[in-house]
Motif scaffolding. Structure first.
Motif, PDB file in Angstrom:
ATOM      1  N   PHE A  99       1.026  -1.379  -0.477  1.00 14.96           N
ATOM      2  CA  PHE A  99      -0.221   0.360  -0.258  1.00 14.96           C
ATOM      3  C   PHE A  99       0.904   1.294   0.171  1.00 14.96           C
ATOM      4  O   PHE A  99       0.676   2.584  -1.247  1.00 14.96           O
ATOM      5  N   GLN A 100       1.890   0.932   1.093  1.00 15.02           N
ATOM      6  CA  GLN A 100       2.997   1.620   0.515  1.00 15.02           C
ATOM      7  C   GLN A 100       3.411   2.499  -0.805  1.00 15.02           C
ATOM      8  O   GLN A 100       3.235   4.404  -1.110  1.00 15.02           O
ATOM      9  N   ARG A 101       3.784   1.579  -1.071  1.00 21.72           N
ATOM     10  CA  ARG A 101       4.739   1.538  -2.741  1.00 21.72           C
ATOM     11  C   ARG A 101       2.953   1.958  -4.002  1.00 21.72           C
ATOM     12  O   ARG A 101       3.382   3.235  -4.726  1.00 21.72           O
ATOM     13  N   LYS A 102       2.470   2.226  -3.789  1.00 25.06           N
ATOM     14  CA  LYS A 102       0.542   2.920  -4.133  1.00 25.06           C
ATOM     15  C   LYS A 102       0.839   3.918  -3.969  1.00 25.06           C
ATOM     16  O   LYS A 102       0.853   4.967  -5.415  1.00 25.06           O
ATOM     17  N   GLY A 103       0.929   4.196  -3.041  1.00 28.49           N
ATOM     18  CA  GLY A 103       1.503   6.012  -2.348  1.00 28.49           C
ATOM     19  C   GLY A 103      -0.057   6.495  -1.873  1.00 28.49           C
ATOM     20  O   GLY A 103       0.217   8.110  -1.780  1.00 28.49           O
ATOM     21  N   ASN A 104      -0.891   6.382  -2.303  1.00 31.58           N
ATOM     22  CA  ASN A 104      -2.560   6.771  -2.283  1.00 31.58           C
ATOM     23  C   ASN A 104      -3.398   5.961  -1.022  1.00 31.58           C
ATOM     24  O   ASN A 104      -4.459   5.972  -0.873  1.00 31.58           O
ATOM     25  N   ALA A 105      -2.696   5.697  -0.161  1.00 33.77           N
ATOM     26  CA  ALA A 105      -3.355   4.601   0.474  1.00 33.77           C
ATOM     27  C   ALA A 105      -2.794   5.639   2.234  1.00 33.77           C
ATOM     28  O   ALA A 105      -2.599   4.568   3.221  1.00 33.77           O
ATOM     29  N   ALA A 106      -1.947   6.724   2.337  1.00 32.03           N
ATOM     30  CA  ALA A 106      -1.561   7.478   3.531  1.00 32.03           C
ATOM     31  C   ALA A 106      -2.694   6.681   4.815  1.00 32.03           C
ATOM     32  O   ALA A 106      -2.121   6.643   6.004  1.00 32.03           O
ATOM     33  N   ILE A 107      -3.495   7.026   4.618  1.00 30.27           N
ATOM     34  CA  ILE A 107      -4.689   6.736   5.595  1.00 30.27           C
ATOM     35  C   ILE A 107      -4.952   4.884   5.996  1.00 30.27           C
ATOM     36  O   ILE A 107      -4.862   5.359   7.405  1.00 30.27           O
ATOM     37  N   LEU A 108      -5.175   4.695   5.830  1.00 30.06           N
ATOM     38  CA  LEU A 108      -4.927   3.630   5.392  1.00 30.06           C
ATOM     39  C   LEU A 108      -4.068   2.968   6.189  1.00 30.06           C
ATOM     40  O   LEU A 108      -4.274   1.730   6.838  1.00 30.06           O
ATOM     41  N   VAL A 109      -2.151   3.135   5.608  1.00 27.19           N
ATOM     42  CA  VAL A 109      -1.474   2.710   6.383  1.00 27.19           C
ATOM     43  C   VAL A 109      -1.399   3.151   7.665  1.00 27.19           C
ATOM     44  O   VAL A 109      -0.995   2.338   8.354  1.00 27.19           O
ATOM     45  N   LYS A 110      -1.836   4.099   7.715  1.00 25.49           N
ATOM     46  CA  LYS A 110      -1.159   4.920   9.001  1.00 25.49           C
ATOM     47  C   LYS A 110      -2.641   3.769  10.475  1.00 25.49           C
ATOM     48  O   LYS A 110      -1.846   3.357  10.962  1.00 25.49           O
ATOM     49  N   TRP A 111      -3.651   3.371   9.721  1.00 28.27           N
ATOM     50  CA  TRP A 111      -4.546   2.671  10.712  1.00 28.27           C
ATOM     51  C   TRP A 111      -3.837   0.881  10.432  1.00 28.27           C
ATOM     52  O   TRP A 111      -4.315   0.545  11.595  1.00 28.27           O
ATOM     53  N   ILE A 112      -3.566   0.947   9.856  1.00 25.41           N
ATOM     54  CA  ILE A 112      -3.173  -0.996   9.631  1.00 25.41           C
ATOM     55  C   ILE A 112      -1.948  -1.211  10.895  1.00 25.41           C
ATOM     56  O   ILE A 112      -2.084  -1.710  10.841  1.00 25.41           O
ATOM     57  N   THR A 113      -1.047   0.046  10.661  1.00 14.92           N
ATOM     58  CA  THR A 113      -0.230   0.187  11.887  1.00 14.92           C
ATOM     59  C   THR A 113      -0.160  -0.182  12.773  1.00 14.92           C
ATOM     60  O   THR A 113       0.471  -1.098  13.933  1.00 14.92           O
ATOM     61  N   VAL A 114      -1.461   0.326  13.440  1.00 12.89           N
ATOM     62  CA  VAL A 114      -2.352   0.227  14.253  1.00 12.89           C
ATOM     63  C   VAL A 114      -2.110  -0.922  14.564  1.00 12.89           C
ATOM     64  O   VAL A 114      -2.173  -1.836  15.468  1.00 12.89           O
ATOM     65  N   GLY A 115      -2.918  -2.157  13.383  1.00 10.30           N
ATOM     66  CA  GLY A 115      -3.180  -3.113  14.102  1.00 10.30           C
ATOM     67  C   GLY A 115      -1.885  -4.081  13.385  1.00 10.30           C
ATOM     68  O   GLY A 115      -1.798  -5.734  14.261  1.00 10.30           O
ATOM     69  N   LEU A 116      -0.843  -4.058  13.200  1.00 10.98           N
ATOM     70  CA  LEU A 116       0.162  -4.390  12.738  1.00 10.98           C
ATOM     71  C   LEU A 116       0.482  -4.631  14.680  1.00 10.98           C
ATOM     72  O   LEU A 116       1.350  -5.415  14.910  1.00 10.98           O
ATOM     73  N   PHE A 117       1.143  -3.206  14.875  1.00 13.91           N
ATOM     74  CA  PHE A 117       1.523  -2.917  16.377  1.00 13.91           C
ATOM     75  C   PHE A 117       0.984  -4.478  17.406  1.00 13.91           C
ATOM     76  O   PHE A 117       1.667  -5.144  17.340  1.00 13.91           O
ATOM     77  N   VAL A 118      -0.484  -4.274  17.604  1.00 15.67           N
ATOM     78  CA  VAL A 118      -1.292  -4.960  18.040  1.00 15.67           C
ATOM     79  C   VAL A 118      -0.516  -6.793  17.364  1.00 15.67           C
ATOM     80  O   VAL A 118      -0.605  -7.723  18.857  1.00 15.67           O
ATOM     81  N   LEU A 119      -0.613  -6.597  16.464  1.00 17.36           N
ATOM     82  CA  LEU A 119      -0.402  -8.173  16.011  1.00 17.36           C
ATOM     83  C   LEU A 119       1.259  -8.656  16.528  1.00 17.36           C
ATOM     84  O   LEU A 119       1.588  -9.757  16.880  1.00 17.36           O
ATOM     85  N   VAL A 120       2.460  -7.832  16.664  1.00 16.26           N
ATOM     86  CA  VAL A 120       3.895  -7.813  16.271  1.00 16.26           C
ATOM     87  C   VAL A 120       3.546  -8.255  18.213  1.00 16.26           C
ATOM     88  O   VAL A 120       4.212  -9.025  19.071  1.00 16.26           O
ATOM     89  N   SER A 121       2.834  -7.610  18.819  1.00 19.29           N
ATOM     90  CA  SER A 121       2.563  -7.436  20.658  1.00 19.29           C
ATOM     91  C   SER A 121       2.351  -8.809  20.892  1.00 19.29           C
ATOM     92  O   SER A 121       2.689  -9.827  21.681  1.00 19.29           O
ATOM     93  N   LEU A 122       1.581  -9.403  20.813  1.00 23.67           N
ATOM     94  CA  LEU A 122       0.113 -10.649  20.804  1.00 23.67           C
ATOM     95  C   LEU A 122       1.265 -11.707  20.363  1.00 23.67           C
ATOM     96  O   LEU A 122       1.208 -12.546  21.354  1.00 23.67           O
TER      97      LEU A 122
END
Length: 138
Positions: A99-122
């Motif tokens: 999504f970052q490479r596509k370049g037009n999904a900044a809001i989506l990436v911001k929220w998916i990183t929250v999910g990624l943080f939770v996944l890594v922690s769990l």
């Protein structure tokens, strides 16, 4: 004396290798969040590279973890949960990079990183429970 198979030997590297994606992906998430503040906007350039390397190292960790799970005596339910959370972490990290490479999904990436943080922690917590026991923190 038993000789280890190559797969068993590679699997035994999982506890050491798994710390790479944990550290890389957590710092990528933190950089992503900080970069929305103008003062830290320079961090934005590092995020895609961190996500890519974190995703690649997560895939390698998944492979070594699978090999380790086949040769060791662990709680099967805990291994199952840890395994699928780890695979999900790798997939989500690589999806964020896409999504970052596509370049037009900044809001989506911001929220998916929250999910990624939770996944890594769990995933890390379950891995720690496998290694140190389910009651290690308490």
């Amino acid at each position: 004396m038993l000789l280890l198979t190559i797969a068993e030997l590679i699997g035994r590297f999982h506890p050491a290798l798994v710390h790479l994606p944990i550290g890389i992906l957590l710092i990528a998430c933190i950089f992503q969040w900080l970069s929305v503040v103008e003062k830290f906007s320079v961090l934005r350039a590092a995020v895609p590279l961190l996500i890519l390397w974190g995703g690649i190292s997560a895939v390698i960790s998944c492979i070594t973890g699978y090999l380790l799970s086949r040769s060791a005596d662990y709680n099967a339910e805990l291994v199952f949960s840890h395994q699928w959370l780890g695979i999900s972490t790798a997939v989500v990290a690589l999806a964020i990079y896409y999504f970052q490479r596509k370049g037009n999904a900044a809001i989506l990436v911001k929220w998916i990183t929250v999910g990624l943080f939770v996944l890594v922690s769990l995933t890390g917590h379950l891995g720690g429970s496998l290694t140190h026991g389910e009651d290690y923190l308490t």
